[in-house]
Design an enzyme around this catalytic site. Structure first.
Site, PDB file in Angstrom:
ATOM      1  N   SER A 191      11.203  10.412   7.151  1.00 36.33           N
ATOM      2  CA  SER A 191      10.103  11.376   7.226  1.00 36.33           C
ATOM      3  C   SER A 191      10.678  12.739   7.594  1.00 36.33           C
ATOM      4  O   SER A 191      11.774  12.833   8.163  1.00 36.33           O
ATOM      5  CB  SER A 191       9.099  10.937   8.297  1.00 36.33           C
ATOM      6  OG  SER A 191       8.132  11.947   8.544  1.00 36.33           O
ATOM      7  N   TYR A 195       6.691   7.719  16.850  1.00 37.00           N
ATOM      8  CA  TYR A 195       7.010   7.669  15.420  1.00 37.00           C
ATOM      9  C   TYR A 195       8.195   8.575  15.113  1.00 37.00           C
ATOM     10  O   TYR A 195       9.139   8.170  14.416  1.00 37.00           O
ATOM     11  CB  TYR A 195       5.784   8.087  14.614  1.00 37.00           C
ATOM     12  CG  TYR A 195       6.012   8.182  13.124  1.00 37.00           C
ATOM     13  CD1 TYR A 195       6.072   7.027  12.343  1.00 37.00           C
ATOM     14  CD2 TYR A 195       6.142   9.413  12.489  1.00 37.00           C
ATOM     15  CE1 TYR A 195       6.265   7.107  10.969  1.00 37.00           C
ATOM     16  CE2 TYR A 195       6.332   9.500  11.128  1.00 37.00           C
ATOM     17  CZ  TYR A 195       6.398   8.346  10.371  1.00 37.00           C
ATOM     18  OH  TYR A 195       6.592   8.421   9.013  1.00 37.00           O
ATOM     19  N   SER A 205      -2.216   8.489   1.451  1.00 39.59           N
ATOM     20  CA  SER A 205      -2.081   7.038   1.569  1.00 39.59           C
ATOM     21  C   SER A 205      -3.057   6.544   2.625  1.00 39.59           C
ATOM     22  O   SER A 205      -3.789   7.326   3.235  1.00 39.59           O
ATOM     23  CB  SER A 205      -0.652   6.655   1.960  1.00 39.59           C
ATOM     24  OG  SER A 205      -0.409   6.984   3.315  1.00 39.59           O
ATOM     25  N   LYS A 229      11.980   7.610  13.604  1.00 39.16           N
ATOM     26  CA  LYS A 229      12.546   8.208  12.394  1.00 39.16           C
ATOM     27  C   LYS A 229      13.840   8.971  12.697  1.00 39.16           C
ATOM     28  O   LYS A 229      14.780   8.967  11.889  1.00 39.16           O
ATOM     29  CB  LYS A 229      11.519   9.134  11.730  1.00 39.16           C
ATOM     30  CG  LYS A 229      10.284   8.408  11.205  1.00 39.16           C
ATOM     31  CD  LYS A 229      10.643   7.352  10.170  1.00 39.16           C
ATOM     32  CE  LYS A 229       9.415   6.681   9.584  1.00 39.16           C
ATOM     33  NZ  LYS A 229       9.739   5.662   8.556  1.00 39.16           N
ATOM     34  N   ILE A 247       3.161   4.472  -0.346  1.00 36.26           N
ATOM     35  CA  ILE A 247       4.367   4.791  -1.094  1.00 36.26           C
ATOM     36  C   ILE A 247       4.999   3.533  -1.681  1.00 36.26           C
ATOM     37  O   ILE A 247       5.449   3.527  -2.830  1.00 36.26           O
ATOM     38  CB  ILE A 247       5.368   5.530  -0.186  1.00 36.26           C
ATOM     39  CG1 ILE A 247       4.839   6.928   0.163  1.00 36.26           C
ATOM     40  CG2 ILE A 247       6.743   5.651  -0.853  1.00 36.26           C
ATOM     41  CD1 ILE A 247       5.692   7.691   1.163  1.00 36.26           C
ATOM     42  N   SER A 284       0.848  -1.199   0.000  1.00 40.77           N
ATOM     43  CA  SER A 284       0.000   0.000   0.000  1.00 40.77           C
ATOM     44  C   SER A 284       0.880   1.244   0.000  1.00 40.77           C
ATOM     45  O   SER A 284       2.099   1.167   0.165  1.00 40.77           O
ATOM     46  CB  SER A 284      -0.930   0.025   1.226  1.00 40.77           C
ATOM     47  OG  SER A 284      -0.171   0.092   2.424  1.00 40.77           O
TER      48      SER A 284
END
Length: 334
Positions: free
Chosen positions: A189, A202, A238, A206, A61, A59
Site C-alpha cells: 500500500s 495497518y 472495493s 505494510k 483487488i 473480493s
C-alpha cells in the site's frame, strides 16, 4: 539563424515540460509504471500459460486479478477463507475466458493458520506441477484511532497482514529456488511508504512487508530469475471497508461509504499486471494527491508530514461523522 534556432529549441523544451507536468498531474502510477505500460512487456504475452496463485481472491483487488488473469490465459489457483465466494469467482472466470475447469483451482486458505501453508503449497504444486507467480494479496485494513484500539487488534493485524504473508511466501519460495525462477508479488500500500491516521496498525503491517521484501530481494542475488515485486496502491474501489479492523476484534463498520472517488479496481489491477510482467521492484499505483505525496515523502519528508497532517485532520473528522475517511481529498471521478 542561431538565435532563432536556440529560441525554437527553448520553446519546444518548455512546451514539453508543460506537457509532462500536465500528464503527471493526471497520472495514476509512478514514472516507471507508466513507462512500462507504454513501452514495456505486455501481461498477455508474459503471463499467458503461467501458474499464478492469488490470495485474497474472493473480493476486491484479488477478485479482479482473477478475472484479468483468466482473460489473458494464466492458470489460476485462487485462495481465501470463503470457499463459496471463491467458487463464484471461478464460475465467472470460466464464463469470460477460455480456461477449462481444471485450469482454475479453488483452494480455501486462512493466512493466520500458518500450520496449513505447507500443505496448501503442496496442493497447488500437485495440481499444476509448478508455481510461476505468487500474488500475496490477502489482508485487512483498519479504521480506528490508536488511543481507542485494543492491543489484540494490532496483534491480529500483524498476524494476518505480515506473518501470514511471509509464512506462505517461505513455502512458495523454496519451490522457486529449486526451479531458480518465479515472481513473488505483494500487494502492499502507499501506507507502507508513508503514514495515515485511523490506520496505525495497518500502516505498521505494510511498512513491515516493505522492509521484509526489500531485504529478501537482496538475499536472492544468486537467483536473478526470482523477482520480488511490491505493489503500493492508494485508495481503490472495493469492499475492504466492510471488513476492516476497528477498535475491537468483534466490531465491524456497517457503512462502507461512497467509493466513486477512488481508483477503479480494474485500473489498479491493469497496472499491477504491467508491473508484474516487467519485473518492477516497486510500483506506486494511485490517483492524486496520494501519488504526489509519495514523491514528496521521498524527497521532503517533513513537508510531506505537514501536508498529511492537514489531510489527516479532515480524514478523522469524516470518520467521526460517519463519512468515508478518504472521501474529502481523493480526486473525483468523472
Amino acid at each position: 539563424m542561431s538565435w532563432g534556432c536556440g529560441l525554437c529549441a527553448l520553446l519546444a523544451g518548455g512546451a514539453l515540460l508543460v506537457l509532462l507536468l500536465l500528464r503527471w498531474l493526471r497520472a495514476d502510477g509512478d514514472l516507471t509504471v507508466l513507462w512500462a505500460e507504454w513501452r514495456g512487456k505486455k501481461p498477455e504475452n508474459e503471463l499467458r500459460g503461467k501458474v499464478v496463485w492469488v490470495t485474497g481472491a474472493s473480493s476486491g483487488i484479488g477478485e479482479e486479478l482473477a478475472y484479468q488473469l483468466s482473460k489473458i490465459g494464466a492458470l489460476l489457483a485462487i485462495s481465501a477463507r470463503r470457499e463459496d465466494e471463491l467458487e463464484r469467482v471461478k464460475k465467472k472466470c470460466l464464463q469470460i475466458s477460455n480456461l477449462s475447469d481444471k485450469e482454475i483451482l479453488v483452494l480455501r486458505l486462512d493466512l493466520t493458520d500458518r500450520s496449513s501453508h505447507e500443505a496448501a503449497t503442496n496442493s497447488v504444486l500437485k495440481h499444476f506441477g509448478k508455481i510461476d507467480v505468487l500474488v500475496n494479496n490477502g489482508g485487512r485494513s483498519q479504521r480506528s484511532l490508536f488511543v481507542d484500539t485494543n492491543l489484540d487488534v494490532f496483534s491480529a493485524i500483524m498476524e494476518l497482514n505480515y506473518l501470514g504473508t511471509i509464512s506462505l511466501t517461505k513455502h512458495v519460495l523454496n519451490h522457486m529456488i529449486e526451479r531458480r525462477r518465479g515472481k513473488i508479488v505483494t500487494v502492499s500500500s502507499v501506507m507502507g511508504i508513508m503514514g495515515a491516521p485511523l490506520a496505525s496498525g495497518y500502516c505498521a503491517s505494510k511498512h513491515a512487508l516493505q522492509g521484509f521484501f526489500n531485504s529478501l530481494r537482496t538475499e536472492l542475488t544468486d537467483y536473478p530469475e526470482i523477482s520480488i515485486i511490491n505493489i503500493c496502491p492508494g485508495p481503490v474501489q472495493s469492499k475492504i471497508i466492510q471488513n476492516v479492523f476497528t477498535e475491537k476484534l468483534d466490531k465491524s463498520i456497517e457503512n462502507s461509504g461512497d467509493q466513486s472517488h477512488k481508483m477503479p479496481t480494474e485500473r489498479c489491477v491493469q497496472l499491477t499486471l504491467v508491473s508484474t510482467a516487467n519485473d518492477l521492484k516497486e510500483a506506486w499505483i494511485s490517483d492524486q494527491p496520494y501519488l504526489a505525496v509519495c514523491y514528496l515523502w521521498q524527497y521532503a519528508p517533513t513537508w510531506a508530514w505537514w501536508l498529511m497532517n492537514r489531510m489527516g485532520k479532515r480524514r478523522i473528522e469524516n470518520f467521526k461523522s460517519g463519512v468515508d475517511a478518504d472521501a474529502s481529498y481523493s480526486r473525483k471521478k468523472k
